[in-house]
Design a protein around this motif. Sequence first.
Motif, PDB file in Angstrom:
ATOM      1  N   ARG A  19      -0.365  -6.079  -0.416  1.00 35.17           N
ATOM      2  CA  ARG A  19      -0.119  -5.987   1.036  1.00 35.17           C
ATOM      3  C   ARG A  19       0.293  -4.586   1.468  1.00 35.17           C
ATOM      4  O   ARG A  19       0.286  -4.296   2.656  1.00 35.17           O
ATOM      5  N   TYR A  20       0.666  -3.752   0.511  1.00 33.89           N
ATOM      6  CA  TYR A  20       1.100  -2.402   0.882  1.00 33.89           C
ATOM      7  C   TYR A  20      -0.139  -1.520   0.984  1.00 33.89           C
ATOM      8  O   TYR A  20      -0.568  -0.895   0.021  1.00 33.89           O
ATOM      9  N   ASP A  21      -0.726  -1.531   2.173  1.00 32.35           N
ATOM     10  CA  ASP A  21      -1.988  -0.829   2.380  1.00 32.35           C
ATOM     11  C   ASP A  21      -1.898   0.186   3.516  1.00 32.35           C
ATOM     12  O   ASP A  21      -2.896   0.803   3.880  1.00 32.35           O
ATOM     13  N   GLY A  22      -0.703   0.322   4.089  1.00 29.41           N
ATOM     14  CA  GLY A  22      -0.543   1.300   5.170  1.00 29.41           C
ATOM     15  C   GLY A  22      -1.243   0.922   6.458  1.00 29.41           C
ATOM     16  O   GLY A  22      -1.481   1.776   7.313  1.00 29.41           O
ATOM     17  N   VAL A  23      -1.585  -0.352   6.617  1.00 28.04           N
ATOM     18  CA  VAL A  23      -2.252  -0.785   7.845  1.00 28.04           C
ATOM     19  C   VAL A  23      -1.236  -1.221   8.897  1.00 28.04           C
ATOM     20  O   VAL A  23      -1.277  -0.771  10.039  1.00 28.04           O
ATOM     21  N   ARG A  24      -0.292  -2.083   8.515  1.00 24.13           N
ATOM     22  CA  ARG A  24       0.623  -2.678   9.496  1.00 24.13           C
ATOM     23  C   ARG A  24       2.018  -2.060   9.481  1.00 24.13           C
ATOM     24  O   ARG A  24       2.777  -2.160  10.416  1.00 24.13           O
ATOM     25  N   TYR A  25       2.357  -1.473   8.327  1.00 24.68           N
ATOM     26  CA  TYR A  25       3.673  -0.844   8.161  1.00 24.68           C
ATOM     27  C   TYR A  25       3.576   0.014   6.911  1.00 24.68           C
ATOM     28  O   TYR A  25       2.591  -0.059   6.169  1.00 24.68           O
ATOM     29  N   GLY A  26       4.610   0.795   6.693  1.00 22.07           N
ATOM     30  CA  GLY A  26       4.662   1.568   5.458  1.00 22.07           C
ATOM     31  C   GLY A  26       3.868   2.856   5.517  1.00 22.07           C
ATOM     32  O   GLY A  26       3.237   3.185   6.521  1.00 22.07           O
ATOM     33  N   PHE A  79      10.498   1.668   6.326  1.00 24.00           N
ATOM     34  CA  PHE A  79      10.277   0.300   6.832  1.00 24.00           C
ATOM     35  C   PHE A  79      11.584  -0.337   7.314  1.00 24.00           C
ATOM     36  O   PHE A  79      12.565  -0.428   6.575  1.00 24.00           O
ATOM     37  N   ARG A 113       1.260   5.676   5.401  1.00 23.86           N
ATOM     38  CA  ARG A 113      -0.188   5.820   5.507  1.00 23.86           C
ATOM     39  C   ARG A 113      -0.547   7.277   5.212  1.00 23.86           C
ATOM     40  O   ARG A 113      -0.049   8.185   5.886  1.00 23.86           O
TER      41      ARG A 113
END
Lengths: 100, 498, 486
Positions: free
Chosen positions: B334-341, B107, B343
């Motif tokens: 918020r750490y769900d691999g949708v917008r960043y981070g 990130f 997946r």
Amino acid sequence: MGYTVDDAKLLADRAKLRFSREQLEKATQELNDMIRYVDQLAHVDTEGVPPMSHPHSFANVWRDDEPKEGLSAEDALANAPDRHGQFFRVPRIIAGEEEG
Amino acid sequence: MSENVLDLSVHELRRKLLQGQVTAADMVDAALKRIEALDGAIGAFITVDAEGARVAAEKVDRMVTEAVRSGDEKALPPLAGIPVALKDNICTRGLRTTASSRILESFVPPYSATVVEKLQSAGAIVVGKTNLDEFAMGSTTESSAFHTTRNPWDLERVPGGSSGGSAAAVAAGMASAAVGTDTGGSVRLPSAFCGTVGLKPTYARVSRYGVISYGSSLDCVGPIAGNVLDCAIMLGVMAGLDPRDATSSPEPVPDYVESARSGLDGLQGVRIGVPAEFFAPGIASGVRETVERTLHRLEEAGAELVDVSLPHVEYSVAVYYLVATAEASSNLARYDGVRYGLRAEGKDDVGSTIAASRTEGFGQEVQRRILLGSHALSAGNYAAYFDKAMRVRTLIRRDIEAALEKCDCFVSPTSSTTAFKIGEVRDPLAMYLQDIYTIVANLAGVPAISVPCGLHQGLPVGFQVFGPMFGEPTLFRVAAAVEQASAGEMRRPKLEVM
Amino acid sequence: MPAGTEYEVVVGMEVHAELATRSKVFCSCPVSFGAPPNTQTCPVCLGMPGALPMLNRRAVEFTIRAALALNCQITPFSKFFRKNYFYPDLAKGFQITQFDAPIGHDGWLDVEVDGEVKRIRIRRVHLEEETAKLTHAGDDIITAGNSLLDFNRSGIGLIEIVTEPDIRSAEEARAYLKKLRATLVAVGVSDCKLEEGSMRCEANISVRPKGSDKYGNLVELKNIASFRAVYRAIQYEAARQSQVLESGGVVRRETRHWDDAKGETAFMRSKEQAAEYCYFPEPDLMPLEISEEWVEEIRRGMPELPDARAARYMRDYGLNKEDAQQIAESKELWWFFEQTAAKADGPEVAKWLVGEISAAANASGVELSQSRLRPEHIAELISMMESGKISGKIAKSVFEDVWATGKAPADIVRERGLSQISDEGELRAIVRRVIEANPGPVQDFGAGKERAISFLVGQVMKESRGRANPQETNRILREELARAME
């Protein structure tokens, strides 16, 4: 009354964590240990004591309704694991899944 | 290794910088060389930004030249050219920020935390991002997803946590000062273990914007430095109201440096509380002796010692683990691999993808705390756990307020032991109990500082001072006196490569 | 249930309306519709690590305004909570909302159905945040291979308005929704466009034997995107549930989806197990203390509500109740009405507005405010009719041209040569020609058949291409007929 492995699985599912059976058994035990420890609070007399949700007590912290420029689409999408044009992309949604 | 300019304090470096005896480039080079030489063994850093630091140093040196030429030395910001290290849960624009988690391994934030902007506009140069327990959840830095940081005083030992990388970097002279975060003792415990000065400011004294949340009502951003004066300089730069953090305080920022200096003139009229609960059995004997010796010296310096009591402090660990994990379980959603981070691959629907990403991305300790937090917040448990914890939190705060009516500050050891061996504490609950001396400050929101007061068996011992809300001036004054009183016993760590 | 049991439907409504603030509720990103995807975002509304919310004061003000318009009590100490759940359109994994501390509570809204006033109690009005916009790349949510997310909508202020289960028919539900929209638009807090999704509606529907005081099992109905849909969906669902009970079954607690094309509801998910949202106070926001002074200031600055406006139109302009209500409920209509009625007769303006103008707007799909029609046009048309320059029939034809072209009515009348013939000599010449050409009807009239005269008037109109002044024509025709009879 402690957590069973099935209770712990429900808790994990809600937190979107997937454990193997073995991990789940370990997690259940740790959870029960922790709960036994924090259960000491039950002995504290809190009759008439208000909950402290925050160290400060000031109120009404807000801003004026002035729009400001945020991120460019490129910056917004720069960390996206998957994108399609200027959209974030995710795999398909199974109908009926939890929604607010 | 040749003499390191970073063995000098921040305030000494500023003098040399203005006298032209050292440049920002020299300081940055010294830091980078030291990192190169030592960090392989210590592992304080996750990311080193050599190029960014050199570019920033050139800019500062031009400012210095200009300030010297115009004779306007005051125009030179207070941290001009000072190499600082940032805990890697503090967002830096364009520089990878991981929180020591696989889930944020790649990130790169498109924004900087307010505290980073403040430090940079004060001339500080970010040399790198330091290791921590994943998402700041730990007391040893062992739960980092990347590597374990070693204590510069003894590489077999932990540096403390969760800001272990920041404290180790300062202790080993790889940065002049560092920033850490403290949710339950994470600045103070590593400071005690590494022999640095670490402050947990009053809640909301320093903006949390851009600092990765763990327990929002407990998280504080604090400086770690080699001495009390430097710590005061750092806080002066970092503190203040932030329009992006609704919880940040509008209280004016006083001159902390002056407070720190006043501690060198004795402690006449200062009433120091000694809580019985913090000096109960359970403290390692060497730690107890060192702290008590220091107390005696403070008395000699003019302070009055007062017996106080914090009857609910025994519940603080239980309250802390409910409040912190509850807030964390939500903050980490918020750490769900949708917008960043991260997946996870291979799942064909979004729900499974999110779950797989979180399971792969979070380490064991983080998952353990998310589960406990979800337990505390479940509708059926809310009253018995989360709400109950918040009520006991009120009682703990009242204890502290009552104690501070009898004294100006109160003290404790920062930890019951000196730094322990890597891998020595395995049981999660035993690990949580490491924080027993530090947690109350976070629960009540009051400031607390850890300052080295001597060595026991060659390892630093931390002396902790607590004050009232916004009582940092008192803390700096007393801490400076502690530092002065312990000067004979303190030294820098001996690193064979140094 | 015994056969022949009569059932009644019980409905509670939950309406979400997007706030018309300039910036989002917890960050400063602009609120603008139709911007390219993901161009109106920041770390806060993208839920990036470390980003913190900062409340928009006007969003609170708008919520108070909406609550006051719905006759609610204002909560003096209010705060925000986190509602925790996972969904890809929810950036932070929780929604900031108000849980048990809504800004407004215990209000009501009166609606009229078949001439009867029904009071719908409002349980709560609270402030929360919008989610991102999720679109499905396939045909629909079930067959889509993947979904796309646009966070421009994420974090726009949203008010949720929840009624008590006071609604007893599809008509009442529709009337409530219309009145609610008119009210929110009137106080300027939302544009409430159902079609564009800036107003969304969910209905909680149950049925029970008429006269029972127990509630049946609730079905939550989603995807109601028009006034027509709310009516049809409740009709359908009431019938479905009644049928289930009639056949001895049990209505399942579940969430159903209204399929507007098929005209039926479909199962989405069960509600047997209560959702677990782990609500807790939002630690990143400070609480709200809403002073009485502030509430009073907002109350004083409140725009006029539809009922008060309708009453005023009846009193000051002499409008009838139906016209007054219809006009007062639409900002487009009342704005146009007031502009026009300043220059022309109120009831006549109202007649045009609810008649020709609304019909033209519906037929063309162009909203009045977006059309070429100006208040002066209608005032001019009315004045030309009143002065006898054109007939009512001509006026309607001129109006069609004005609507299409935006030209002034007088110009159209001139260009098309439509001004009314009132000149006595000219009219008398036409009348004489008509009498000469129609000896039969003239004889009939002479024989006492009064109806023959309308045929002759029609002939004059035809001859004059509709321009003959009807009153004058009548008078002159009678004079000429009398003379012809002599």
